[in-house]
Design a protein around this motif. Sequence first.
Motif, mmCIF file in Angstrom:
data_model
loop_
_atom_site.group_PDB
_atom_site.id
_atom_site.type_symbol
_atom_site.label_atom_id
_atom_site.label_comp_id
_atom_site.label_asym_id
_atom_site.label_seq_id
_atom_site.Cartn_x
_atom_site.Cartn_y
_atom_site.Cartn_z
ATOM 1 N N THR A 123 0.863 -1.183 0.000
ATOM 2 C CA THR A 123 0.000 0.000 0.000
ATOM 3 C C THR A 123 0.894 1.227 0.000
ATOM 4 O O THR A 123 1.498 1.569 1.026
ATOM 5 C CB THR A 123 -0.936 0.013 1.222
ATOM 6 N N ASP A 124 1.002 1.846 -1.141
ATOM 7 C CA ASP A 124 1.892 2.986 -1.323
ATOM 8 C C ASP A 124 1.159 4.290 -1.059
ATOM 9 O O ASP A 124 -0.081 4.344 -1.099
ATOM 10 C CB ASP A 124 2.440 3.001 -2.750
ATOM 11 N N PHE A 125 1.929 5.349 -0.813
ATOM 12 C CA PHE A 125 1.395 6.698 -0.712
ATOM 13 C C PHE A 125 2.020 7.553 -1.807
ATOM 14 O O PHE A 125 3.135 7.275 -2.254
ATOM 15 C CB PHE A 125 1.717 7.312 0.657
ATOM 16 N N PRO A 126 1.333 8.608 -2.222
ATOM 17 C CA PRO A 126 1.988 9.553 -3.136
ATOM 18 C C PRO A 126 3.179 10.208 -2.441
ATOM 19 O O PRO A 126 3.348 10.087 -1.219
ATOM 20 C CB PRO A 126 0.882 10.591 -3.417
ATOM 21 N N ALA A 127 4.005 10.905 -3.206
ATOM 22 C CA ALA A 127 5.120 11.639 -2.604
ATOM 23 C C ALA A 127 4.576 12.650 -1.593
ATOM 24 O O ALA A 127 3.494 13.208 -1.793
ATOM 25 C CB ALA A 127 5.905 12.357 -3.696
ATOM 26 N N PRO A 128 5.289 12.856 -0.474
ATOM 27 C CA PRO A 128 4.825 13.840 0.520
ATOM 28 C C PRO A 128 4.558 15.190 -0.135
ATOM 29 O O PRO A 128 5.357 15.677 -0.936
ATOM 30 C CB PRO A 128 5.996 13.908 1.502
ATOM 31 N N MET A 129 3.414 15.790 0.214
ATOM 32 C CA MET A 129 2.957 17.005 -0.465
ATOM 33 C C MET A 129 2.920 18.227 0.440
ATOM 34 O O MET A 129 2.572 19.315 -0.006
ATOM 35 C CB MET A 129 1.547 16.766 -1.016
ATOM 36 N N SER A 130 3.272 18.064 1.715
ATOM 37 C CA SER A 130 3.189 19.161 2.674
ATOM 38 C C SER A 130 4.097 18.846 3.853
ATOM 39 O O SER A 130 4.596 17.723 3.998
ATOM 40 C CB SER A 130 1.743 19.327 3.165
ATOM 41 N N ALA A 131 4.299 19.839 4.722
ATOM 42 C CA ALA A 131 5.108 19.607 5.915
ATOM 43 C C ALA A 131 4.497 18.505 6.773
ATOM 44 O O ALA A 131 5.212 17.702 7.372
ATOM 45 C CB ALA A 131 5.236 20.906 6.720
ATOM 46 N N PHE A 132 3.165 18.441 6.807
ATOM 47 C CA PHE A 132 2.497 17.424 7.629
ATOM 48 C C PHE A 132 2.727 16.026 7.062
ATOM 49 O O PHE A 132 3.009 15.084 7.820
ATOM 50 C CB PHE A 132 1.002 17.719 7.722
ATOM 51 N N THR A 133 2.629 15.867 5.741
ATOM 52 C CA THR A 133 2.851 14.534 5.165
ATOM 53 C C THR A 133 4.322 14.148 5.248
ATOM 54 O O THR A 133 4.649 12.964 5.361
ATOM 55 C CB THR A 133 2.356 14.464 3.707
ATOM 56 N N ARG A 134 5.210 15.130 5.213
ATOM 57 C CA ARG A 134 6.627 14.828 5.434
ATOM 58 C C ARG A 134 6.848 14.383 6.876
ATOM 59 O O ARG A 134 7.677 13.506 7.147
ATOM 60 C CB ARG A 134 7.493 16.042 5.083
ATOM 61 N N ALA A 135 6.090 14.965 7.809
ATOM 62 C CA ALA A 135 6.175 14.550 9.206
ATOM 63 C C ALA A 135 5.660 13.119 9.380
ATOM 64 O O ALA A 135 6.247 12.327 10.123
ATOM 65 C CB ALA A 135 5.378 15.513 10.090
ATOM 66 N N LEU A 136 4.572 12.784 8.698
ATOM 67 C CA LEU A 136 4.047 11.418 8.750
ATOM 68 C C LEU A 136 5.091 10.419 8.274
ATOM 69 O O LEU A 136 5.270 9.349 8.862
ATOM 70 C CB LEU A 136 2.794 11.299 7.881
ATOM 71 N N THR A 137 5.791 10.786 7.198
ATOM 72 C CA THR A 137 6.827 9.914 6.637
ATOM 73 C C THR A 137 8.005 9.789 7.583
ATOM 74 O O THR A 137 8.472 8.675 7.883
ATOM 75 C CB THR A 137 7.292 10.465 5.279
ATOM 76 N N ALA A 138 8.509 10.934 8.086
ATOM 77 C CA ALA A 138 9.680 10.918 8.968
ATOM 78 C C ALA A 138 9.378 10.222 10.292
ATOM 79 O O ALA A 138 10.257 9.587 10.877
ATOM 80 C CB ALA A 138 10.147 12.351 9.230
ATOM 81 N N PRO A 212 -4.506 7.454 -0.797
ATOM 82 C CA PRO A 212 -4.350 8.909 -0.752
ATOM 83 C C PRO A 212 -3.934 9.374 0.643
ATOM 84 O O PRO A 212 -4.146 8.662 1.631
ATOM 85 C CB PRO A 212 -5.754 9.415 -1.103
ATOM 86 N N TRP A 213 -3.336 10.546 0.719
ATOM 87 C CA TRP A 213 -3.017 11.114 2.032
ATOM 88 C C TRP A 213 -4.306 11.433 2.775
ATOM 89 O O TRP A 213 -5.232 12.013 2.208
ATOM 90 C CB TRP A 213 -2.177 12.381 1.883
ATOM 91 N N TRP A 214 -4.350 11.034 4.027
ATOM 92 C CA TRP A 214 -5.521 11.322 4.849
ATOM 93 C C TRP A 214 -5.744 12.833 4.929
ATOM 94 O O TRP A 214 -4.797 13.620 5.015
ATOM 95 C CB TRP A 214 -5.331 10.773 6.264
ATOM 96 N N ASN A 215 -7.015 13.215 4.921
ATOM 97 C CA ASN A 215 -7.398 14.618 5.104
ATOM 98 C C ASN A 215 -6.715 15.536 4.091
ATOM 99 O O ASN A 215 -6.387 16.682 4.392
ATOM 100 C CB ASN A 215 -7.068 15.068 6.532
ATOM 101 N N ASP A 216 -6.484 14.996 2.880
ATOM 102 C CA ASP A 216 -5.828 15.766 1.814
ATOM 103 C C ASP A 216 -4.473 16.324 2.243
ATOM 104 O O ASP A 216 -4.033 17.380 1.765
ATOM 105 C CB ASP A 216 -6.726 16.913 1.339
ATOM 106 N N GLY A 217 -3.807 15.624 3.147
ATOM 107 C CA GLY A 217 -2.475 16.028 3.574
ATOM 108 C C GLY A 217 -2.448 17.160 4.584
ATOM 109 O O GLY A 217 -1.366 17.635 4.961
ATOM 110 N N GLN A 218 -3.626 17.588 5.063
ATOM 111 C CA GLN A 218 -3.682 18.679 6.037
ATOM 112 C C GLN A 218 -3.561 18.125 7.458
ATOM 113 O O GLN A 218 -3.928 16.975 7.733
ATOM 114 C CB GLN A 218 -4.991 19.456 5.885
ATOM 115 N N PRO A 219 -3.052 18.924 8.404
ATOM 116 C CA PRO A 219 -2.854 18.432 9.773
ATOM 117 C C PRO A 219 -4.146 17.923 10.414
ATOM 118 O O PRO A 219 -5.197 18.558 10.312
ATOM 119 C CB PRO A 219 -2.327 19.676 10.510
#
Length: 366
Positions: A123-138, A212-219
Amino acid sequence: MLTFSNSIDIIIPSFRLDEQYLLPLIHLPKPNGWRFNYYVVVDNPQVKPGREMLRLAEEGAIHLFINPENLGAAESRNKGINAGSGEWMLFLDDDIVADDDVLFRYVEAIEAHREAIGFIGLTDFPAPMSAFTRALTAAGLTTIFTIAERKEEFMWGVTANMMYNRAAMQELRFSSIFPKNGGGEDIDLPAQICLRNNARFICVKEARVTHPWWNDGQPHYKRFERYGEGMALLLPRFKQFTWYAFPNPIEGALLVLLSAPLFFIFLSWQKWLMLLLAIPVIDILINYIRASRDGFKEPKVAYYMTLLRCSNEWGMFKTVMGQGRFSYFMKRINIDFTRPRNFRTNRWRIIKLVIYIILLAVLIFS
């Protein structure tokens, strides 16, 4: 119940019943010689099925169930399990996009491993699109979704893309003790199946879907609080895989608050307050170092990582305390279900402990 060989039940619990995602899953290319049955379980009585979904249900292309009340993710999946009779059961989320060959890849895995208890897809995710999705990844919160890329076998995977052998599952089902919207039940059931059968799920990275990123990648934080609640509910169910850890920020803050009278012997209330406030600051600092190692050097990423972690730990803490399981304070579970040492640490915990000791010494002797 009779089961049919070369048959796969595809079970999709849905709250939105969004045809944009569901119809491509229903129309996925299918290998010859295999029987596929779709069970779409709608866990929202207010949803009105679209014209195409109703047509597919009337023609028998899918089995469509609409729960009379919100039963939750676990019971909705169980409804699909009990309605079907396929030898294999593939669970998919209602908002994923599957590769066109995903069913072919699962069939290939079955034909190569007929005795397997099941398979974990990628189950893949798109590339991180925001600071929040980068935080999810890190923070590693997407790691289990992509476990099929790093492991050949594992004890559990997310139900966004995972296949079970009905014979291995037998009477076991997803437990309704976990949060309704999901959190913990997708660890509990496969782990029980593995322990019963003394086997692990085979990872099939070629069976790929994109989530897809949850909540459209928003915090947002409620989801991760819920995951913490689920983790707390797993502790008494798998006691042999639990261990004690250094206090996390939530537990550490509580310990500082409870030990305030002792601290006041050595510290003024101003210094005690500084020690309390240092807990999140130190955590943000450590998270910044961790994120930087992954190439994410925005301070905002470290900030979100800390909030995500605290949300998860708050969910775990409030559930343990709410159930009166005080012996589980500072207790963790090994979610790879290997037997842990009595007390585990890592370099990040050691670094934080050293910083706390230095800070406390400075406050006492200054």
